[in-house]
Design an enzyme around this catalytic site. Structure first.
Site, PDB file in Angstrom:
ATOM      1  N   GLU A 254       0.826  -1.210   0.000  1.00 27.93           N
ATOM      2  CA  GLU A 254       0.000   0.000   0.000  1.00 27.93           C
ATOM      3  C   GLU A 254       0.859   1.258   0.000  1.00 27.93           C
ATOM      4  OE1 GLU A 254      -3.054   0.346  -0.617  1.00 27.93           O
ATOM      5  OE2 GLU A 254      -3.651  -1.748  -0.576  1.00 27.93           O
TER       6      GLU A 254
ATOM      7  N   TYR B 123      -6.359   6.337   4.331  1.00 27.61           N
ATOM      8  CA  TYR B 123      -6.577   5.312   3.310  1.00 27.61           C
ATOM      9  C   TYR B 123      -5.720   4.073   3.587  1.00 27.61           C
ATOM     10  CZ  TYR B 123      -6.085   2.353  -0.589  1.00 27.61           C
ATOM     11  OH  TYR B 123      -6.035   1.197  -1.310  1.00 27.61           O
TER      12      TYR B 123
ATOM     13  N   ASP C 265      -9.900   4.629  -2.154  1.00 25.75           N
ATOM     14  CA  ASP C 265      -8.949   5.116  -3.157  1.00 25.75           C
ATOM     15  C   ASP C 265      -9.765   5.731  -4.298  1.00 25.75           C
ATOM     16  OD1 ASP C 265      -9.915   3.014  -4.664  1.00 25.75           O
ATOM     17  OD2 ASP C 265      -7.968   2.184  -5.153  1.00 25.75           O
TER      18      ASP C 265
ATOM     19  N   CYS D 193     -15.265   0.699 -14.758  1.00 27.22           N
ATOM     20  CA  CYS D 193     -15.806   2.030 -14.441  1.00 27.22           C
ATOM     21  C   CYS D 193     -14.646   3.019 -14.390  1.00 27.22           C
ATOM     22  CB  CYS D 193     -16.566   1.989 -13.117  1.00 27.22           C
ATOM     23  SG  CYS D 193     -17.525   3.485 -12.806  1.00 27.22           S
TER      24      CYS D 193
ATOM     25  N   CYS E 225     -19.899   0.918 -19.509  1.00 27.69           N
ATOM     26  CA  CYS E 225     -21.149   0.540 -18.833  1.00 27.69           C
ATOM     27  C   CYS E 225     -21.765  -0.720 -19.457  1.00 27.69           C
ATOM     28  CB  CYS E 225     -22.139   1.702 -18.866  1.00 27.69           C
ATOM     29  SG  CYS E 225     -21.509   3.182 -18.043  1.00 27.69           S
TER      30      CYS E 225
ATOM     31  N   CYS F  41     -20.612  -3.711 -17.576  1.00 33.85           N
ATOM     32  CA  CYS F  41     -20.574  -3.561 -16.119  1.00 33.85           C
ATOM     33  C   CYS F  41     -21.646  -4.403 -15.423  1.00 33.85           C
ATOM     34  CB  CYS F  41     -20.765  -2.096 -15.763  1.00 33.85           C
ATOM     35  SG  CYS F  41     -20.711  -1.809 -13.987  1.00 33.85           S
TER      36      CYS F  41
ATOM     37  N   CYS G 288     -27.155   0.974 -11.561  1.00 28.50           N
ATOM     38  CA  CYS G 288     -26.277   2.134 -11.380  1.00 28.50           C
ATOM     39  C   CYS G 288     -27.073   3.447 -11.459  1.00 28.50           C
ATOM     40  CB  CYS G 288     -25.190   2.119 -12.446  1.00 28.50           C
ATOM     41  SG  CYS G 288     -24.153   3.596 -12.437  1.00 28.50           S
TER      42      CYS G 288
HETATM   43  S1  SF4 Z   1     -22.803   1.230 -15.060  1.00 32.47           S
HETATM   44 FE1  SF4 Z   1     -22.226   2.681 -13.461  1.00 32.47          FE
HETATM   45  S2  SF4 Z   1     -20.775   1.575 -12.198  1.00 32.47           S
HETATM   46 FE2  SF4 Z   1     -20.909   0.502 -14.140  1.00 32.47          FE
HETATM   47  S3  SF4 Z   1     -19.300   1.337 -15.458  1.00 32.47           S
HETATM   48 FE3  SF4 Z   1     -21.149   2.510 -15.870  1.00 32.47          FE
HETATM   49  S4  SF4 Z   1     -20.995   4.246 -14.478  1.00 32.47           S
HETATM   50 FE4  SF4 Z   1     -19.582   2.722 -13.715  1.00 32.47          FE
END
Ligand code: SF4
Length: 300
Positions: free
Chosen positions: A32, A114, A132, A185, A192, A195, A201
């Site tokens: 870290e 952190y 982070d 992301c 997205c 994702c 989201c």
């Molecule tokens: S859906 Fe939301 S969490 Fe997923 S990549 Fe897109 S902005 Fe990021």
């Protein structure tokens, strides 16, 4: 969302990062601190070499400070090396080992909120949010519908990220959020369509509203013009081994930095990186015998 994230992470996570294969608080702390301002690809070989040379806090503590600074060479922000070395010594002195408790970690030199949370979570499995930039960005977008994290008060972001942690398996969840931020992301051009959180989201559901314009900032000076560059150059000169007179250091600095050399040397001495001896400069702790260096070090 947690389940979808967990499934994605089992298939796509960065499970082979060497600091993820250990629960040793010392090793996680080393990783870290290295990762604080240095990219994963550069840290990886240096982390492995470091652990091969100093596999635990006791062996690091026995090393002369100069050897530790020299081993850090090239990672940048050399003060981190001194802090890590001091943190190892203080851990042994105060706790008998590098702790996994967040409050105890915060008491160590160079360990901020952190890093303490990351070691407590990744080594100790504690349910604490390590915010982070990746975790902050995913949390802000997915849960709060905000484009970027810095517009949010940190306490609110922390509370939301903490709420999202499961009561069991906080470590795996947090690693999954980190990896999602790094791989999917991303800060620019988030994928997205790939994702696992897309169905839930908040930012995507809101049509990905643009972030507010950041306040105008003066352009940063090119790195070679900065004091940090010059101090790094001086540490690199001293790491070659031969003690140097101030005039010799001045002569080896780029012209624009020469008038400031004394100031740089003073700063390096204050940071515990360089020390004067018999009219010359050397790395702090140069020539110290093994086993005599750390416990006698001044406390930060
Ligand atoms: S859906 Fe939301 S969490 Fe997923 S990549 Fe897109 S902005 Fe990021």
């Amino acid at each position: 969302m947690r389940r979808a994230l967990g499934r994605w992470h089992r298939a796509h996570g960065r499970h082979d990062l060497p600091w993820r294969l250990t629960r040793d608080p010392y090793a996680v702390l080393v990783s870290e601190v290295m990762l604080q301002q240095t990219q994963v690809a550069r840290v990886r070989p240096r982390y492995e070499a470091w652990l091969a040379r100093w596999p635990d806090a006791a062996s690091l503590t026995r090393a002369p400070r100069a050897a530790v600074i020299r081993a850090w060479s090239g990672l940048g922000y050399n003060r981190r090396a001194v802090n890590l070395w001091r943190a190892a010594a203080e851990s042994l002195e105060r706790f008998g080992a590098v702790p996994a408790d967040e409050r105890e970690l915060r008491a160590l030199p160079g360990v901020g909120p952190y890093t303490a949370a990351a070691v407590a979570c990744f080594a100790g499995g504690r349910r604490t949010a390590a915010l982070d930039t990746n975790v902050a960005r995913v949390t802000a977008r997915a849960l709060l519908g905000e484009a970027v994290a810095p517009t949010l008060p940190n306490a609110r972001l922390r509370a939301v990220a903490t709420d999202w942690l499961p009561s069991r398996g906080a470590r795996d969840h947090q690693l999954a959020v980190m990896d999602l931020g790094a791989l999917v992301c991303r800060a620019s051009a988030p994928a997205c369509g790939e994702c696992p959180l897309a169905g839930e989201c908040a930012w995507l559901a809101a049509g990905r509203p643009a972030p507010p314009e950041p306040p105008a900032k003066a352009p940063a000076a090119p790195f070679p013009l900065t004091a940090r560059f010059a101090r790094g150059r001086i540490v690199a000169m001293l790491a070659e081994g031969a003690p140097l007179r101030t005039e010799e250091i001045v002569a080896r600095l780029p012209a624009r930095h020469r008038p400031h050399c004394e100031r740089y040397l003073d700063a390096l001495a204050r940071d515990g990186l360089a020390a004067p001896r018999e009219g010359r400069w050397e790395l702090a702790g140069e020539g110290a015998a093994q086993g005599t260096s750390s416990m006698a070090s001044p406390k930060l």
